[in-house]
Motif scaffolding. Structure first.
Motif, PDB file in Angstrom:
ATOM      1  N   ALA A 293       9.108  40.867  42.073  1.00 33.59           N
ATOM      2  CA  ALA A 293       7.879  40.070  42.038  1.00 33.59           C
ATOM      3  C   ALA A 293       7.967  38.967  40.989  1.00 33.59           C
ATOM      4  O   ALA A 293       7.591  37.824  41.251  1.00 33.59           O
ATOM      5  CB  ALA A 293       6.675  40.961  41.769  1.00 33.59           C
TER       6      ALA A 293
ATOM      7  N   ASP B  68      -0.364  39.171  51.711  1.00 31.66           N
ATOM      8  CA  ASP B  68      -0.032  40.047  50.593  1.00 31.66           C
ATOM      9  C   ASP B  68       0.866  41.159  51.089  1.00 31.66           C
ATOM     10  O   ASP B  68       0.568  41.793  52.121  1.00 31.66           O
ATOM     11  CB  ASP B  68      -1.286  40.664  49.975  1.00 31.66           C
ATOM     12  CG  ASP B  68      -1.977  39.751  48.986  1.00 31.66           C
ATOM     13  OD1 ASP B  68      -1.562  38.590  48.846  1.00 31.66           O
ATOM     14  OD2 ASP B  68      -2.943  40.217  48.350  1.00 31.66           O
TER      15      ASP B  68
ATOM     16  N   TYR C  94       5.263  31.574  46.641  1.00 37.46           N
ATOM     17  CA  TYR C  94       4.978  32.918  46.143  1.00 37.46           C
ATOM     18  C   TYR C  94       4.043  32.827  44.950  1.00 37.46           C
ATOM     19  O   TYR C  94       4.271  32.039  44.034  1.00 37.46           O
ATOM     20  CB  TYR C  94       6.260  33.628  45.728  1.00 37.46           C
ATOM     21  CG  TYR C  94       7.221  33.857  46.866  1.00 37.46           C
ATOM     22  CD1 TYR C  94       7.067  34.937  47.728  1.00 37.46           C
ATOM     23  CD2 TYR C  94       8.283  32.994  47.081  1.00 37.46           C
ATOM     24  CE1 TYR C  94       7.948  35.150  48.775  1.00 37.46           C
ATOM     25  CE2 TYR C  94       9.180  33.198  48.111  1.00 37.46           C
ATOM     26  CZ  TYR C  94       9.008  34.272  48.960  1.00 37.46           C
ATOM     27  OH  TYR C  94       9.884  34.475  49.993  1.00 37.46           O
ATOM     28  N   LEU C  95       3.011  33.666  44.957  1.00 37.58           N
ATOM     29  CA  LEU C  95       2.008  33.650  43.900  1.00 37.58           C
ATOM     30  C   LEU C  95       1.686  35.075  43.469  1.00 37.58           C
ATOM     31  O   LEU C  95       1.960  36.021  44.216  1.00 37.58           O
ATOM     32  CB  LEU C  95       0.716  33.001  44.423  1.00 37.58           C
ATOM     33  CG  LEU C  95       0.826  31.583  44.974  1.00 37.58           C
ATOM     34  CD1 LEU C  95      -0.442  31.211  45.719  1.00 37.58           C
ATOM     35  CD2 LEU C  95       1.091  30.614  43.835  1.00 37.58           C
ATOM     36  N   PRO C  96       1.075  35.232  42.284  1.00 38.73           N
ATOM     37  CA  PRO C  96       0.596  36.572  41.924  1.00 38.73           C
ATOM     38  C   PRO C  96      -0.357  37.061  43.024  1.00 38.73           C
ATOM     39  O   PRO C  96      -1.094  36.279  43.617  1.00 38.73           O
ATOM     40  CB  PRO C  96      -0.154  36.342  40.614  1.00 38.73           C
ATOM     41  CG  PRO C  96       0.432  35.083  40.058  1.00 38.73           C
ATOM     42  CD  PRO C  96       0.785  34.246  41.258  1.00 38.73           C
TER      43      PRO C  96
ATOM     44  N   LYS D 101      -1.232  43.079  40.817  1.00 40.84           N
ATOM     45  CA  LYS D 101      -0.324  41.950  40.627  1.00 40.84           C
ATOM     46  C   LYS D 101       1.082  42.361  40.195  1.00 40.84           C
ATOM     47  O   LYS D 101       2.005  41.569  40.243  1.00 40.84           O
ATOM     48  CB  LYS D 101      -0.924  40.961  39.638  1.00 40.84           C
ATOM     49  CG  LYS D 101      -2.143  40.278  40.233  1.00 40.84           C
ATOM     50  CD  LYS D 101      -2.782  39.344  39.282  1.00 40.84           C
ATOM     51  CE  LYS D 101      -4.029  38.678  39.798  1.00 40.84           C
ATOM     52  NZ  LYS D 101      -4.573  39.040  41.056  1.00 40.84           N
TER      53      LYS D 101
ATOM     54  N   ILE E 278       2.558  40.885  46.004  1.00 38.20           N
ATOM     55  CA  ILE E 278       2.732  39.445  45.847  1.00 38.20           C
ATOM     56  C   ILE E 278       2.032  38.738  47.008  1.00 38.20           C
ATOM     57  O   ILE E 278       1.891  39.299  48.090  1.00 38.20           O
ATOM     58  CB  ILE E 278       4.232  39.071  45.775  1.00 38.20           C
ATOM     59  CG1 ILE E 278       4.399  37.658  45.231  1.00 38.20           C
ATOM     60  CG2 ILE E 278       4.909  39.247  47.111  1.00 38.20           C
ATOM     61  CD1 ILE E 278       5.763  37.412  44.648  1.00 38.20           C
TER      62      ILE E 278
ATOM     63  N   LYS F 150       7.766  34.904  42.004  1.00 39.83           N
ATOM     64  CA  LYS F 150       6.652  34.063  41.558  1.00 39.83           C
ATOM     65  C   LYS F 150       7.123  32.745  40.945  1.00 39.83           C
ATOM     66  O   LYS F 150       6.335  31.838  40.741  1.00 39.83           O
ATOM     67  CB  LYS F 150       5.760  34.815  40.580  1.00 39.83           C
ATOM     68  CG  LYS F 150       4.915  35.862  41.253  1.00 39.83           C
ATOM     69  CD  LYS F 150       3.981  36.529  40.286  1.00 39.83           C
ATOM     70  CE  LYS F 150       4.421  37.926  40.028  1.00 39.83           C
ATOM     71  NZ  LYS F 150       3.540  38.690  39.166  1.00 39.83           N
ATOM     72  N   GLN F 151       8.424  32.629  40.701  1.00 42.17           N
ATOM     73  CA  GLN F 151       8.984  31.387  40.185  1.00 42.17           C
ATOM     74  C   GLN F 151       9.390  30.448  41.324  1.00 42.17           C
ATOM     75  O   GLN F 151       9.796  29.315  41.078  1.00 42.17           O
ATOM     76  CB  GLN F 151      10.199  31.692  39.310  1.00 42.17           C
ATOM     77  CG  GLN F 151       9.858  32.504  38.084  1.00 42.17           C
ATOM     78  CD  GLN F 151      11.088  32.943  37.310  1.00 42.17           C
ATOM     79  OE1 GLN F 151      12.140  32.333  37.405  1.00 42.17           O
ATOM     80  NE2 GLN F 151      10.941  34.004  36.535  1.00 42.17           N
TER      81      GLN F 151
END
Length: 117
Positions: free
Chosen positions: A72, A64, A81-83, A89, A93, A76-77
């Protein structure tokens, strides 16, 4: 490929920071803090995939870091990479270690270090 050990070595070399263990119930979680004010700039965790919205229950290493909220949403796309897990959030990230290029991970750690000063 970026591993937990790669990240730890990089942070020690770049920022002269040793990790600490902020959660007694999760001794494998490693927080990296600024020396002066103890603010976190990175957190390494091993988390079951299903808690991150991924398929499977095996644990994976994630990192993180703090990011600009506009960045961010774009990140996330992208794969890897994730929330943020366990953090705000909007401003943090989660990076799946091993799924993101090491140079990009290093840049994101540097940016997080600067943003949390």
């Amino acid at each position: 490929m970026q591993t937990r050990d790669d990240v730890i070595k990089y942070i020690k070399k770049q920022f002269d920071v040793e990790p600490d263990h902020p959660f007694k119930e999760y001794p494998q979680y490693l927080a990296f803090r600024h020396k002066d004010d103890q603010k976190w700039f990175a957190l390494i965790m091993d988390v079951p995939k299903d808690r991150l919205g991924l398929d499977g229950t095996d644990e994976i290493d994630v990192l993180d870091v703090k990011v600009d909220p506009d960045v961010a949403g774009l990140l996330k796309q992208s794969k890897g990479y994730l929330p943020a897990y366990h953090m705000n959030k909007e401003h943090w990230i989660t990076i799946v270690l091993g799924d993101v290029d090491s140079k990009q991970v290093q840049k994101m750690i540097k940016d997080s270090f600067k943003m949390t000063q």
